[in-house]
Design an enzyme around this catalytic site. Structure first.
Site: not given
Ligand SMILES: NC(=O)c1ccc[n+]([C@@H]2O[C@H](COP(=O)([O-])OP(=O)(O)OC[C@H]3O[C@@H](n4cnc5c(N)ncnc54)[C@H](OP(=O)(O)O)[C@@H]3O)[C@@H](O)[C@H]2O)c1
Length: 295
Positions: A54, A98, A121
């Site tokens: 990412k 994460q 997200d």
């Protein structure tokens, strides 16, 4: 019939390229590039690989990445404080924490603390609620990537029968809402669904997000259907390396479907591409600019 193999790598590369093309104009208008902060807690190798890719993808698009790698001994309060600092940091447009997080940390509390405007997200309840009520939202990257592939493959989804297998907050539920938003007729199946094979068999669009290796067989698929396989499962192999397979038995399904995503190389690359897209979009909205075109 042998199905068309939907190339997620190519679609993802095109989106990343489009994101990169928008960055200079954003910089010109605001005096800075969009920024994505990633937060990795602990040393889980899979999570570390995801976060590294990412960060790399962010840099490749010309956006700025702020990587925060923390030990798994960090307390919930310390992590909450970091999120609050990132919320307040004007250079940061997107915050990605994460998952999974270590046991001492309540992931739901962390997600609820992220500024919804920076929730790239799309996991915050505000964004989930906005999606459910048809308002502009930051939407979970994986289902957004699936929708992109479906639109690219099928064009208008109006009136098509879609069956989503899986009802997680991260994939299944937002996927169903996105399909509904595109006027598909949507069924959400899950572990308590009866006669799953028959339910799937009526679908023009199948999205499998289950986490069970090759559960969906060829004879579950309606001839001519489009199949999107979200699953990532590792099967043991003799050399010990393992083999990645999806939730759909690819070879069987490819005999019946019109188009199908492979694993790997299908949905997976789309997730990071959509994270880049969401970061760019979040940056524009935070700066009071119109959403970037073509994304
Ligand atoms: N490609 C990517 O970038 C990406 C991103 C995210 C996830 N994934 C993969 O996608 C898969 C799903 O992820 P997730 O986070 O949504 O998983 P999850 O939270 O474990 O949800 C799985 C869903 O599948 C349902 N299910 C389980 N067994 C079933 C069965 N026998 N029949 C029908 N439904 C069944 C569950 O039903 P209940 O609700 O009834 O338990 C649940 O709704 C995993 O393989 C994951 O690794 C890939």
């Amino acid at each position: 019939m042998t199905a068309k193999r939907i190339d997620g790598r190519a679609a993802a590369a095109a989106i990343r390229q489009r994101v990169a093309e928008h960055v200079p104009a954003f910089e010109q208008q605001t005096g800075r590039a969009p920024g994505l902060a990633t937060v990795l807690v602990g040393e889980d190798p899979a999570s570390a690989v995801y976060v590294r890719s990412k960060n790399r993808a962010t840099a490749e698009t010309g956006m700025v990445s702020f990587a925060h790698n923390l030990p798994d001994t960090i307390t919930e309060d310390e992590l909450l404080q970091l999120v609050l600092d990132l919320n307040a940091d004007e250079r940061v447009d997107g915050i990605l924490v994460q998952l999974p997080l270590p046991n001492q940390i309540d992931a739901a509390r962390i997600i609820a603390t992220i500024d919804p405007a920076k929730d790239v997200d799309g996991f915050h309840a505000i964004n989930a609620g906005r999606l459910a009520t048809g308002q502009d939202a930051l939407v979970s990257c994986t289902p957004l990537g699936c929708l992109h592939l479906l639109r690219q493959e099928l064009g208008d989804l109006t009136g098509l029968e879609a069956v989503v297998i899986g009802r997680s907050n991260i994939v299944g539920k937002p996927m169903a809402l996105l399909l509904l938003g595109d006027n598909a007729t949507v069924t959400v199946a899950h572990s308590r669904t009866k006669n799953l094979r028959e339910v799937v068999r009526r679908a023009d669009i199948v999205v499998a997000a289950v986490g069970r290796a090759e559960m969906v067989r060829g004879d579950w698929i309606k001839p001519g259907a489009t199949v999107i396989d979200v699953g990532i499962n590792r099967l043991p192999t003799e050399d010990g390396k393992g083999r990645l397979v999806g939730d759909v038995a690819y070879d069987e399904a490819a005999e019946v479907a019109a188009a199908i995503t492979p694993v790997p190389g299908g949905v997976g690359p789309m997730t990071i591409a959509m994270l880049m897209r969401n970061t760019l979009v979040a940056a524009h909205r935070r700066a009071g600019l119109a959403d970037p075109e073509g994304l």
